[in-house]
Write a protein that holds these residues in place. Structure first.
Motif, short mmCIF file in Angstrom:
data_model
loop_
_atom_site.label_atom_id
_atom_site.label_comp_id
_atom_site.label_asym_id
_atom_site.label_seq_id
_atom_site.Cartn_x
_atom_site.Cartn_y
_atom_site.Cartn_z
N PHE A 79 43.35 37.71 35.40
CA PHE A 79 44.74 37.51 35.83
C PHE A 79 45.25 36.12 35.46
CE2 PHE A 79 44.12 34.79 39.63
CZ PHE A 79 42.74 34.87 39.75
N VAL A 80 46.55 35.95 35.66
CA VAL A 80 47.23 34.69 35.37
C VAL A 80 47.49 33.97 36.70
CG1 VAL A 80 49.33 33.67 34.41
CG2 VAL A 80 48.27 35.64 33.27
N GLN A 81 47.12 32.71 36.72
CA GLN A 81 47.18 31.92 37.96
C GLN A 81 48.56 31.94 38.64
OE1 GLN A 81 46.69 27.78 37.14
NE2 GLN A 81 45.53 27.36 39.01
N SER A 82 49.62 31.77 37.86
CA SER A 82 50.96 31.68 38.48
C SER A 82 51.42 33.00 39.08
CB SER A 82 51.99 31.17 37.47
OG SER A 82 52.13 32.10 36.42
N HIS A 83 50.72 34.10 38.77
CA HIS A 83 51.06 35.39 39.38
C HIS A 83 50.54 35.49 40.81
CE1 HIS A 83 51.42 37.49 35.17
NE2 HIS A 83 52.35 36.58 35.39
N VAL A 84 49.70 34.55 41.17
CA VAL A 84 49.08 34.60 42.50
C VAL A 84 49.46 33.32 43.25
CG1 VAL A 84 46.86 34.76 43.71
CG2 VAL A 84 47.19 35.99 41.56
N PRO A 85 50.52 33.39 44.06
CA PRO A 85 51.09 32.17 44.66
C PRO A 85 50.12 31.41 45.56
CG PRO A 85 52.12 34.17 45.57
CD PRO A 85 51.29 34.60 44.41
N GLU A 86 49.08 32.09 46.07
CA GLU A 86 48.16 31.43 47.00
C GLU A 86 47.43 30.24 46.38
OE1 GLU A 86 48.37 34.79 46.66
OE2 GLU A 86 49.18 35.35 48.63
N HIS A 87 47.31 30.19 45.05
CA HIS A 87 46.63 29.05 44.42
C HIS A 87 47.37 27.75 44.76
CE1 HIS A 87 43.72 31.15 41.67
NE2 HIS A 87 44.48 32.14 42.08
N LEU A 137 37.88 28.23 45.75
CA LEU A 137 37.63 28.52 47.18
C LEU A 137 38.37 29.77 47.65
CD1 LEU A 137 37.74 24.86 48.60
CD2 LEU A 137 35.70 26.28 48.21
N LEU A 138 39.53 30.05 47.08
CA LEU A 138 40.31 31.23 47.46
C LEU A 138 39.50 32.51 47.37
CD1 LEU A 138 43.84 31.23 45.77
CD2 LEU A 138 43.36 31.39 48.21
N TYR A 139 38.60 32.56 46.39
CA TYR A 139 37.86 33.81 46.12
C TYR A 139 36.45 33.78 46.69
CZ TYR A 139 41.96 34.54 43.43
OH TYR A 139 43.28 34.67 43.09
N ARG A 311 45.14 39.23 44.45
CA ARG A 311 45.89 38.95 45.69
C ARG A 311 45.28 39.62 46.91
NH1 ARG A 311 52.10 38.23 46.15
NH2 ARG A 311 51.28 36.85 47.77
N GLU A 312 44.57 40.72 46.69
CA GLU A 312 43.91 41.36 47.83
C GLU A 312 42.94 40.38 48.50
OE1 GLU A 312 42.03 44.99 46.54
OE2 GLU A 312 43.94 45.79 45.79
N VAL A 313 42.33 39.52 47.69
CA VAL A 313 41.41 38.54 48.25
C VAL A 313 42.16 37.27 48.66
CG1 VAL A 313 39.34 37.15 47.82
CG2 VAL A 313 39.54 39.43 46.80
N SER A 314 42.99 36.76 47.75
CA SER A 314 43.60 35.44 47.97
C SER A 314 44.55 35.43 49.16
CB SER A 314 44.34 34.99 46.71
OG SER A 314 45.41 35.86 46.43
N ALA A 315 45.30 36.51 49.37
CA ALA A 315 46.25 36.56 50.48
C ALA A 315 45.50 36.52 51.81
CB ALA A 315 47.11 37.83 50.40
#
Ligand code: ATP
Ligand code: MG
Length: 331
Positions: A79-87, A137-139, A311-315
């Protein structure tokens, strides 16, 4: 299954051989045993000035190179980092438990800032390692396959994760770097005491998407020494040692066998063998990248699926972090 996370910056159109041997090849090999998250870290790619259209293009090309290098988007989460706002969101929280002095000790920042000059150096470049800690750490990653240059950043990631855990309760897994020694650091062909590096660029790079003729020329003009012995003596013969490392890694031949083979032969011969070993990987790699870029809609769709999985993990992680630090849950 244990988790693995890693990423590369889409700062150039092409990855170089250091990115491939130090990271990408490990990523592909680890998919079988790990639950893998591989990210094109575009947030990191805007820390040193960039062009918007180029970034769009390079983000796709980088993703295509992950796949051409063996990352299977069905097995791994790509995936692309900016698609996952939690970063970006977790990075802010972590930046508030990072010491200014602690961040100031990052040698990669010091090197890059020295190269760019103070006026061109951004705050984003300074906080880059904190964002990188958030990525990992998010994952709850157990392992992070990277080159030697990233060791200090992974150490910071562990420090920040551990600090958060002890202040706010066990939340993060502390990751270990995965840095196989043989390919931990591939050196620049023109300056074999410096690492091959995208941001330094120049003709000391072997770029995977370069014209085969250019790659051949660059290997041919690699800096060696005035001696004639072909031995992996990093101290006294850094150029020759680097070529041996590359040949060994690309042809899966032990260094000692190569040294044995080249007794009484010249540097020209060595460079020829390095070239053919590199080509054997590069030609099919380039072909696969071309195919993938032929259908950008399919590539984008695949990246969207990857982001949804990530996002299932990061959120979940971010929600937990917000709760632990005392942010109210929105109604
Ligand atoms: P930059 O100079 O802009 O930092 P880079 O060449 O270091 O670019 P990155 O995207 O920062 O590329 O790094 C991607 C991955 O490649 C990281 O895991 C990094 O450790 C690894 N890597 C980079 N250069 C080398 C190298 N010369 N040898 C081995 N691994 C490397
Ligand atoms: Mg780097």
């Amino acid at each position: 299954r244990p988790r693995v996370f890693s990423g590369m910056q889409p700062t150039n159109a092409s990855l170089h051989l250091g990115n491939y041997l130090g990271a990408l090849r490990q990523w592909a090999a680890m998919q079988d045993h790990y639950d893998a998250f591989y990210c094109v870290v575009d947030l990191h790619a805007i820390t040193a000035g960039h062009d918007a259209d180029q970034l769009r293009q390079r983000t796709r090309v980088t993703a295509a190179q992950y796949i051409a290098g063996g990352v299977d988007p069905e097995r791994s989460t790509l995936f692309v980092q900016s698609h996952v706002p939690e970063h970006a969101q977790l990075a802010w929280v972590l930046s508030c438990i990072t010491g200014f002095g602690e961040a100031s000790r990052m040698t990669q920042f010091k090197d890059k800032a020295a190269r760019q000059g103070a006026d061109a150096t951004t705050v984003g470049l300074f906080t880059y390692p904190v964002l990188q800690a958030a990525d990992i750490l998010l994952y709850h990653a157990d392992k992070v396959p990277v080159g030697e240059d990233q060791r200090q950043h992974i150490e910071l990631t562990r420090d920040l994760g551990g600090r958060f855990n002890s202040r706010f309760g066990p939340t993060f897994t502390l990751p270990s770097p995965y840095i196989p020694e043989a390919t931990a650091k591939i050196y620049d062909l023109q300056d074999p005491t410096a690492k091959m590096s995208k941001s330094v660029g120049g003709s000391g790079l072997i770029e995977l998407l370069d014209e085969p003729k250019t790659i051949e020329k660059r290997i041919k003009s690699a800096v060696t020494d005035t001696g004639r012995e072909i031995v992996a003596d990093r101290e006294n013969k850094p150029g020759v040692a680097n070529l041996i490392t590359i040949l060994s890694a690309m042809s899966a031949r032990p260094v000692a066998d190569i040294e044995q083979d080249f007794v009484g032969r010249g540097y020209g011969d060595l460079k020829k063998e390095v070239t053919s070993a590199v080509m054997e990987t590069v030609l099919p790699f380039q072909q696969r990248v071309r195919e993938l870029l032929d259908d950008p809609a399919e590539l984008d769709a695949l990246l969207a699926r990857g982001a949804a999985k990530a996002r299932e993990v990061s959120a979940h992680t971010l929600r937990q972090v917000y709760d632990r630090i005392g942010f109210l849950e929105p109604e």
